[in-house]
Scaffold this motif. Structure first.
Motif, PDB file in Angstrom:
ATOM      1  N   PRO A 288      -1.232   7.247   9.823  1.00 50.58           N
ATOM      2  CA  PRO A 288      -2.396   6.369   9.754  1.00 50.58           C
ATOM      3  C   PRO A 288      -3.664   7.110  10.130  1.00 50.58           C
ATOM      4  O   PRO A 288      -3.632   8.098  10.864  1.00 50.58           O
ATOM      5  CB  PRO A 288      -2.098   5.290  10.795  1.00 50.58           C
ATOM      6  N   HIS A 289      -4.716   6.595   9.641  1.00 52.00           N
ATOM      7  CA  HIS A 289      -6.008   7.171   9.932  1.00 52.00           C
ATOM      8  C   HIS A 289      -6.402   6.731  11.339  1.00 52.00           C
ATOM      9  O   HIS A 289      -6.744   5.586  11.576  1.00 52.00           O
ATOM     10  CB  HIS A 289      -7.007   6.655   8.908  1.00 52.00           C
ATOM     11  N   VAL A 290      -6.319   7.647  12.255  1.00 51.33           N
ATOM     12  CA  VAL A 290      -6.679   7.302  13.632  1.00 51.33           C
ATOM     13  C   VAL A 290      -8.144   7.649  13.813  1.00 51.33           C
ATOM     14  O   VAL A 290      -8.536   8.810  13.721  1.00 51.33           O
ATOM     15  CB  VAL A 290      -5.804   8.073  14.635  1.00 51.33           C
ATOM     16  N   VAL A 291      -8.934   6.634  14.027  1.00 47.52           N
ATOM     17  CA  VAL A 291     -10.373   6.905  14.073  1.00 47.52           C
ATOM     18  C   VAL A 291     -10.863   7.216  15.484  1.00 47.52           C
ATOM     19  O   VAL A 291     -12.013   7.561  15.675  1.00 47.52           O
ATOM     20  CB  VAL A 291     -11.186   5.732  13.487  1.00 47.52           C
ATOM     21  N   GLY A 292      -9.984   7.127  16.440  1.00 51.26           N
ATOM     22  CA  GLY A 292     -10.458   7.499  17.762  1.00 51.26           C
ATOM     23  C   GLY A 292      -9.550   6.968  18.839  1.00 51.26           C
ATOM     24  O   GLY A 292      -8.768   6.068  18.606  1.00 51.26           O
ATOM     25  N   GLN A 293      -9.637   7.544  19.956  1.00 50.96           N
ATOM     26  CA  GLN A 293      -8.855   7.065  21.083  1.00 50.96           C
ATOM     27  C   GLN A 293      -9.781   6.904  22.265  1.00 50.96           C
ATOM     28  O   GLN A 293     -10.617   7.752  22.524  1.00 50.96           O
ATOM     29  CB  GLN A 293      -7.747   8.055  21.436  1.00 50.96           C
ATOM     30  N   ALA A 294      -9.612   5.789  22.931  1.00 53.86           N
ATOM     31  CA  ALA A 294     -10.504   5.554  24.064  1.00 53.86           C
ATOM     32  C   ALA A 294      -9.836   6.002  25.343  1.00 53.86           C
ATOM     33  O   ALA A 294      -8.632   6.196  25.373  1.00 53.86           O
ATOM     34  CB  ALA A 294     -10.851   4.079  24.159  1.00 53.86           C
TER      35      ALA A 294
ATOM     36  N   THR B 221     -15.718  -0.772  21.352  1.00 55.06           N
ATOM     37  CA  THR B 221     -15.361   0.473  20.665  1.00 55.06           C
ATOM     38  C   THR B 221     -14.603   0.192  19.375  1.00 55.06           C
ATOM     39  O   THR B 221     -14.891   0.779  18.326  1.00 55.06           O
ATOM     40  CB  THR B 221     -14.508   1.362  21.595  1.00 55.06           C
TER      41      THR B 221
ATOM     42  N   PRO C  63       3.473   6.354  14.259  1.00 50.29           N
ATOM     43  CA  PRO C  63       2.293   5.903  13.520  1.00 50.29           C
ATOM     44  C   PRO C  63       2.610   5.385  12.127  1.00 50.29           C
ATOM     45  O   PRO C  63       1.918   4.486  11.621  1.00 50.29           O
ATOM     46  CB  PRO C  63       1.399   7.146  13.445  1.00 50.29           C
TER      47      PRO C  63
ATOM     48  N   ASP D 169     -10.902  -2.493  24.744  1.00 57.70           N
ATOM     49  CA  ASP D 169     -12.334  -2.224  24.630  1.00 57.70           C
ATOM     50  C   ASP D 169     -12.783  -2.773  23.280  1.00 57.70           C
ATOM     51  O   ASP D 169     -12.643  -2.114  22.256  1.00 57.70           O
ATOM     52  CB  ASP D 169     -12.591  -0.712  24.725  1.00 57.70           C
TER      53      ASP D 169
ATOM     54  N   GLU E  37       1.462   1.636  11.084  1.00 58.75           N
ATOM     55  CA  GLU E  37       0.590   1.372   9.939  1.00 58.75           C
ATOM     56  C   GLU E  37       1.270   0.413   8.956  1.00 58.75           C
ATOM     57  O   GLU E  37       0.648  -0.498   8.416  1.00 58.75           O
ATOM     58  CB  GLU E  37       0.227   2.680   9.234  1.00 58.75           C
TER      59      GLU E  37
ATOM     60  N   VAL F  92      -9.509  -2.024  12.883  1.00 58.58           N
ATOM     61  CA  VAL F  92      -9.140  -1.084  13.947  1.00 58.58           C
ATOM     62  C   VAL F  92      -8.375  -1.894  14.986  1.00 58.58           C
ATOM     63  O   VAL F  92      -8.915  -2.839  15.571  1.00 58.58           O
ATOM     64  CB  VAL F  92     -10.382  -0.412  14.565  1.00 58.58           C
TER      65      VAL F  92
ATOM     66  N   GLN G 137     -15.941   1.149  15.584  1.00 56.63           N
ATOM     67  CA  GLN G 137     -15.155   1.988  14.673  1.00 56.63           C
ATOM     68  C   GLN G 137     -14.839   1.250  13.374  1.00 56.63           C
ATOM     69  O   GLN G 137     -14.830   1.850  12.296  1.00 56.63           O
ATOM     70  CB  GLN G 137     -13.889   2.450  15.375  1.00 56.63           C
TER      71      GLN G 137
ATOM     72  N   THR H  88      -7.276   1.346   7.731  1.00 57.44           N
ATOM     73  CA  THR H  88      -6.826   0.987   9.073  1.00 57.44           C
ATOM     74  C   THR H  88      -7.091   2.110  10.068  1.00 57.44           C
ATOM     75  O   THR H  88      -7.099   3.282   9.702  1.00 57.44           O
ATOM     76  CB  THR H  88      -5.315   0.689   9.098  1.00 57.44           C
ATOM     77  N   GLY H  89      -7.314   1.730  11.297  1.00 55.21           N
ATOM     78  CA  GLY H  89      -7.498   2.708  12.364  1.00 55.21           C
ATOM     79  C   GLY H  89      -7.012   2.134  13.680  1.00 55.21           C
ATOM     80  O   GLY H  89      -6.598   0.974  13.743  1.00 55.21           O
ATOM     81  N   ASN H  90      -7.051   2.968  14.691  1.00 52.09           N
ATOM     82  CA  ASN H  90      -6.564   2.521  15.994  1.00 52.09           C
ATOM     83  C   ASN H  90      -7.464   3.007  17.119  1.00 52.09           C
ATOM     84  O   ASN H  90      -8.028   4.094  17.041  1.00 52.09           O
ATOM     85  CB  ASN H  90      -5.158   3.083  16.278  1.00 52.09           C
ATOM     86  N   THR H  91      -7.553   2.205  18.152  1.00 47.98           N
ATOM     87  CA  THR H  91      -7.900   2.733  19.467  1.00 47.98           C
ATOM     88  C   THR H  91      -6.643   2.575  20.312  1.00 47.98           C
ATOM     89  O   THR H  91      -5.755   1.804  19.948  1.00 47.98           O
ATOM     90  CB  THR H  91      -9.068   1.974  20.121  1.00 47.98           C
ATOM     91  N   VAL H  92      -6.560   3.320  21.386  1.00 49.05           N
ATOM     92  CA  VAL H  92      -5.356   3.242  22.207  1.00 49.05           C
ATOM     93  C   VAL H  92      -5.720   3.001  23.668  1.00 49.05           C
ATOM     94  O   VAL H  92      -6.309   3.858  24.324  1.00 49.05           O
ATOM     95  CB  VAL H  92      -4.503   4.530  22.087  1.00 49.05           C
ATOM     96  N   HIS H  93      -5.418   1.801  24.134  1.00 52.00           N
ATOM     97  CA  HIS H  93      -5.452   1.504  25.573  1.00 52.00           C
ATOM     98  C   HIS H  93      -4.039   1.085  25.933  1.00 52.00           C
ATOM     99  O   HIS H  93      -3.551   0.068  25.446  1.00 52.00           O
ATOM    100  CB  HIS H  93      -6.435   0.380  25.882  1.00 52.00           C
TER     101      HIS H  93
ATOM    102  N   PHE I 116      -5.948  -1.101   2.226  1.00 51.03           N
ATOM    103  CA  PHE I 116      -6.622  -1.388   3.488  1.00 51.03           C
ATOM    104  C   PHE I 116      -7.020  -0.082   4.178  1.00 51.03           C
ATOM    105  O   PHE I 116      -6.311   0.915   4.086  1.00 51.03           O
ATOM    106  CB  PHE I 116      -5.694  -2.170   4.426  1.00 51.03           C
TER     107      PHE I 116
ATOM    108  N   GLN J 243       0.829  -1.214   0.000  1.00 50.50           N
ATOM    109  CA  GLN J 243       0.000   0.000   0.000  1.00 50.50           C
ATOM    110  C   GLN J 243       0.860   1.259   0.000  1.00 50.50           C
ATOM    111  O   GLN J 243       0.577   2.207  -0.737  1.00 50.50           O
ATOM    112  CB  GLN J 243      -0.908  -0.024   1.225  1.00 50.50           C
TER     113      GLN J 243
ATOM    114  N   LEU K  63     -15.804   2.278   9.601  1.00 48.79           N
ATOM    115  CA  LEU K  63     -14.728   2.430   8.620  1.00 48.79           C
ATOM    116  C   LEU K  63     -15.057   1.682   7.328  1.00 48.79           C
ATOM    117  O   LEU K  63     -14.771   2.158   6.228  1.00 48.79           O
ATOM    118  CB  LEU K  63     -13.433   1.877   9.237  1.00 48.79           C
TER     119      LEU K  63
END
Lengths: 184, 830
Positions: A178-184, B434, B681, B431, B685, B672, B438, B733-738, B731, A141, B442
């Motif tokens: 990267p496309h960060v769609v959210g953070q918890a 969540t 990042p 989580d 990715e 995600v 997401q 792609t996305g992230n949550t962060v814990h 692709f 990609q 997406l």
């Protein structure tokens, strides 16, 4: 042994080679051009791609004697000593189009040739255009993104394979993050 | 001093989280690389390996005389020639006390056990001469029956892979939650269940297929040896080589220069590394061996290769009650470095993210006459994740429930972390809801479902399916005490040291040895933040046992989680030492000093400050240090994690299946991932992309295939289908962060996530497209022929579609069975 005269990265060499010697082995072992690498023995992976008389070839499918009288450009010749990076090299860097980097010289040489043929390829055309070069790390990609970026820049500058001048590498391009769609 | 004066006046922006372009790239994009095969040493000799053309045979005679006389040949060595000094290649993971290890000579002596096994080595003055002479070695083989099918291999009366062993079983490993106290009685759970679904899944044999072929160069210097090798594990290799060959460890230096990919395939002590060292020692000359791609595919280790019998128990509302996994894992002919550990590591992940009250896992390691298996990207977790994510879909189908709804009902809730599972693992953070929501957004889930419905109603020959993988994995391999409890032969700590140079530049030494993961960049970011020095002022050194003397190397998504944490610990020690000196020089107490942006300043005293670079210079001069203070602010540190880290995520694949031709095409792929703190990042990715490509390749393209005689028929890149750019989509792609609570960075590991998660998502998507046509399984890889056969002939489209063999007692595992379950309504309603 057969004598050949070949110009490689701007330098003319006269050498004796065994007739069975492949161009890639001549480049690596006799000239020390180790930037070009061997990844397979079936001409599938494309890691050994160089330009012969301006066109990308897999140098494992060309006998050294076939390059007699020809002009070869390797990854080491794409950037003149102390010169600026080629837009394709810079694009691979900026778009993170490489990880281990083993396929990268071949991938860059193939991509430059692709843009020489088609200066404005679609994503589909890029993917089809580089399918002769295998990468195991990137998932392709970011390589596609790199070719797109280089295509844009090379079109703007109105040249194909000639070496352009360009600005210093961008420090951080958040668009490439990267496309960060959210953070918890 | 210049270095100090040049530092930026502005406070540096925080490096962690920044999409830094990689430091590594400069040499890689210009061809200024140091691949092992680039090495040329004066007088260097070249090796070529004579390899067995048969899978199983006694060696009755070897005639090397013609080869010995060939032009350029220096010598030819057989296994018998080196029998006294070659030792057995190491297996560091005896997973059970009674595990059977047949031993593994680097060059076969009396018998060969897989095609490609080394039987002699040619040493010649050129590579071409060595290769030419291979053809001249004449070996007489007394051919034996090869053992090729692991289910047949464990049946009564089966032919033996090693005739001096009693059976083809290497080990039988059991984890029983009831016995371990982590769960209830598994058989009782199944006896009480309202619904039981059973399946047999095949994890086909794969080949890591790193792009740089393996290469080894050994240089003897008296009784000292330097080995350059395309390896992921120079530190482990050094220890093991010393043990195998008797070369004292302190006389052996191992260097991993630029390494062109690994994916677990270079986590090994290979026969060729041992052979190269033996030959160099014997001849006193430098030697080089570089494999061809065909040699690599045939003889470097393979991965996966399991047959999985999975039973899941539930009530009619979809609450899961129990999980039973019975696994056959193909070890190949020999045990390599961690071969038995791969399926055993997976044992702790088969339950996935779900709250099973009861769980039992049994695994037999089986010998066959094939090249050994060992670690391959994910190593144990992809196999486990595939099984649980596939069986959850099958349970959903049996219950008539939405596959995602079934998952939601059973997964661990965000507020339940940390959560100890039935397999005894304590999941750290996350989580799932969540991440899933997401990922649905997406990919545009509702639109895809609507389109799927339209295609079904119109009878479109190209059907659409949507598949999920809501996964977790264990990373940061590994807490040493856990490895000890699993009988692994080494620890899971990592080492780092930081040296502040007099000019204020920083050398970071890491025991983690990269092969494309961008350590030089990410480690520079970590150190720049912790020491307050510019990113450009940090140099990361690695991959050479004389430069980085201690380490456990790179595998199992451990680099940042364990190796990066060691770097952070070292940085904190540097700051602590610098603080003592700063206090001394500023004539203040340490407690009154604050350290921000690389400067120590005295609270409440404007102007009283010292940069850490100035302190580095002061330690070099050593004119005025605290009493007893060593003249350096360098520091060493190790980190040994208390727990694994557990990345998780939701991967969704939308797949088109052409019911006329069997062709499949990924329409869209979104994921995600939660990998904890993201240091870079761009690198994260990239790692996800690469992992996805490999996981999707397992689902769609790749399989190592042996014929009935044990020949690898996928022995070139013509036959073994590593996907090209044209075979893969882009692709989303996305992230949550814990953050991971178990390390000072909060990172969870990312190298394997894409590879682990994607395979079941892709297969579930294909099945979702055609389940209404009566298809319940399709064997990987989903070639057009297999898909077509599954659609038209039933079964899984694979070779054993109707066999239904069960190595554990004969019950059919092909059909849905159950205590009170009606016969499946899914078969044959086309």
């Amino acid at each position: 042994m057969t004598q050949i005269n070949v110009r490689v990265d701007g330098v003319t060499y006269t050498d004796d080679v065994e007739p069975r010697t492949l161009l890639v082995h001549y480049l690596r072992e006799q000239l020390g051009k180790v930037g070009t690498v061997v990844g397979c023995d079936t001409s599938n992976c494309g890691s050994c791609t160089v330009h012969l008389d301006g066109v990308a070839v897999k140098s494992c499918t060309v006998l050294a004697v076939q390059s007699d009288g020809g002009e070869v450009t390797t990854i080491e010749g794409l950037t003149p000593q102390g010169g600026d990076l080629h837009p394709m090299q810079r694009a691979f860097h900026e778009m993170h189009g490489l990880q281990c980097g083993f396929c990268t010289p071949g991938m860059i040489m193939a991509s430059v040739d692709l843009l020489n043929e088609n200066p404005d390829p679609s994503e589909h055309e890029i993917r089809e255009g580089i399918e002769g070069n295998l990468c195991r790390c990137t998932g392709y990609q970011n390589i596609v993104r790199a070719v797109q970026q280089a295509a844009g820049e090379m079109r703007t500058q109105g040249n194909g394979s000639a070496r352009p001048t360009h600005a210093a590498p961008a420090e951080v391009d958040t668009a490439a993050a990267p496309h960060v769609v959210g953070q918890a | 001093m210049t270095a100090v004066e040049d530092r930026p006046a502005q406070a540096p922006e925080r490096e962690v989280g920044k999409a830094r372009r990689r430091k590594e790239d400069a040499r890689l994009i210009t061809g200024a690389t140091t691949w092992t095969d680039n090495m040329v040493l004066p007088g260097m000799l070249h090796l070529a390996v004579v390899r067995s053309p048969v899978a199983h045979a006694k060696i009755t005679a070897i005639d090397v005389s013609a080869a010995q006389e060939a032009p350029g040949v220096v010598t030819v060595l057989t296994g018998r020639d080196v029998a006294d000094e070659q030792g057995s290649l190491p297996c560091a993971w005896p997973v059970t006390p009674d595990m059977v290890n047949p031993g593994h000579p680097s060059i076969a002596v009396d018998e060969v056990n897989h095609v490609g096994e080394a039987v002699a080595v040619i040493v010649a003055r050129s590579k071409a001469a060595a290769q030419d002479a291979v053809e001249l070695v004449d070996v007489d083989y007394d051919v034996l029956t090869p053992v090729l099918d692991m289910e047949e291999a464990v049946a009564e009366g089966a032919a033996l892979t090693h005739d001096h062993l009693e059976s083809n079983r290497s080990f039988h490993f059991v984890f029983d939650g009831g016995e371990a106290g982590t769960g209830t009685d598994t058989d009782q759970a199944f006896a009480d269940a309202e619904v039981v679904v059973s399946r047999r899944f095949v994890q086909q044999r794969l080949i890591p297929a790193f792009m740089e072929p393996r290469s080894v160069v050994v240089q003897p210097q008296g009784d000292n040896y330097t080995m350059w090798s395309a390896t992921q594990v120079p530190h482990i290799l050094r220890v093991m080589l010393a043990m195998v060959t008797g070369v004292p460890e302190h006389k052996l230096r191992v260097v991993a220069p630029d390494v062109g990919g690994g994916f677990g395939g270079k986590l090994q002590v290979t026969p060729e590394e041992v052979i190269s060292l033996l030959v160099a020692r014997r001849l006193g000359k430098p030697v080089k061996w570089t494999e061809s791609r065909s040699e690599s595919l045939m003889t470097a280790h393979h991965g996966r290769d399991q047959v999985q019998y999975i039973d899941i128990a539930a009530d009619r509302e979809g609450n899961v009650k129990g999980l039973r996994c019975r696994i056959l894992a193909d070890m190949g002919a020999y045990l390599r470095l961690v071969s038995p550990g791969v399926p055993v590591l997976g044992a702790f992940m088969f339950n996935g993210i779900y709250k099973f009250p009861a769980y039992r896992f049994e695994c037999d390691g089986v010998f066959t006459n094939k090249v050994p298996t060992d670690a391959y990207r994910g190593a144990g977790r992809p196999e486990a994740t595939f099984a649980i994510e596939r069986i959850m879909d099958e349970l959903a189908a049996e219950l008539g429930m939405d596959a995602l709804e079934l998952r939601r009902k059973n997964w661990i809730k965000a507020e339940e972390f940390p959560f100890t599972t039935v397999a005894g693992m304590t999941y750290d953070s996350g989580d799932y809801e969540t991440a899933t929501q997401q990922a649905l957004d997406l990919i545009g889930y509702d639109e895809l479902r609507a389109e799927q419905q339209r295609r079904r109603e119109s009878g479109n020959p190209v059907q659409l399916g949507i598949g999920f993988s809501t996964f977790t994995e264990m990373c940061g391999l590994a807490p040493s005490r856990v490895l000890g409890s699993l009988s692994y032969g080494a620890g899971g700590w990592e080492h780092a040291s930081i040296r502040m140079l007099p000019t204020g530049k920083v050398e970071v030494v890491t025991g983690s040895t990269p092969h494309g993961q961008g350590h030089e960049t990410a480690w520079s970011q970590l150190v720049a933040d912790r020491l307050g020095v510019p990113f450009e002022d940090v140099e990361v050194l690695h991959g050479d046992t004389s430069v980085a003397p201690r380490g456990m190397d790179t595998y199992g998504s451990r680099s940042l989680v364990v190796g990066g944490a060691a770097v952070v610990n070292a940085a904190e020690k540097v700051v602590a030492k610098a603080r003592r000196i700063a206090a001394h020089l500023l004539e203040a107490s340490e407690e009154d000093l604050q350290f921000t942006d690389g400067k120590f300043s005295v609270r409440g005293t404007p102007g009283a400050e010292l940069a850490i670079q100035e302190i580095a210079l002061a330690t070099f001069a050593a004119h005025n240090l605290p009493d007893g203070m060593e003249p350096s602010i360098d520091a060493d540190a190790t980190f040994d994690p208390e727990n694994f880290s557990f990345p998780h995520g939701t991967h969704i694949c939308a797949m088109e299946v052409d019911t006329d031709t069997g062709a499949v095409r990924i329409r869209k792929y979104a994921c995600v991932d939660d990998v904890g703190t993201i240091v870079n990042p761009l690198i994260v990715e990239g790692q996800i992309h690469g992992g996805l490509a490999q996981g999707i390749a397992q689902a769609l393209f790749e399989e190592a295939v042996y014929d009935a005689d044990g020949n690898l028929t996928t022995g070139t890149f013509v036959d073994y289908l590593v996907p090209s750019a044209a075979d893969l989509p882009s692709f989303d792609t996305g992230n949550t962060v814990h953050e991971a609570p178990g390390n000072p960075i909060g990172a969870k590991g990312v190298g394997e996530a894409g590879c682990i998660a994607s395979t079941p998502a892709v297969v579930n998507a294909a099945l979702d497209a055609v389940r209404h046509l009566g298809v319940r399984d399709i064997r990987m890889p989903l070639t057009p022929e297999r898909v077509w056969r599954a659609l038209h002939d039933g079964g899984d489209g694979g070779d054993r579609a109707t066999a239904g063999t069960n190595a554990y007692g004969g019950a059919s595992t092909e059909s849905t069975s159950g205590v009170s379950t009606p016969a499946s309504s899914l078969g044959g309603d086309r």
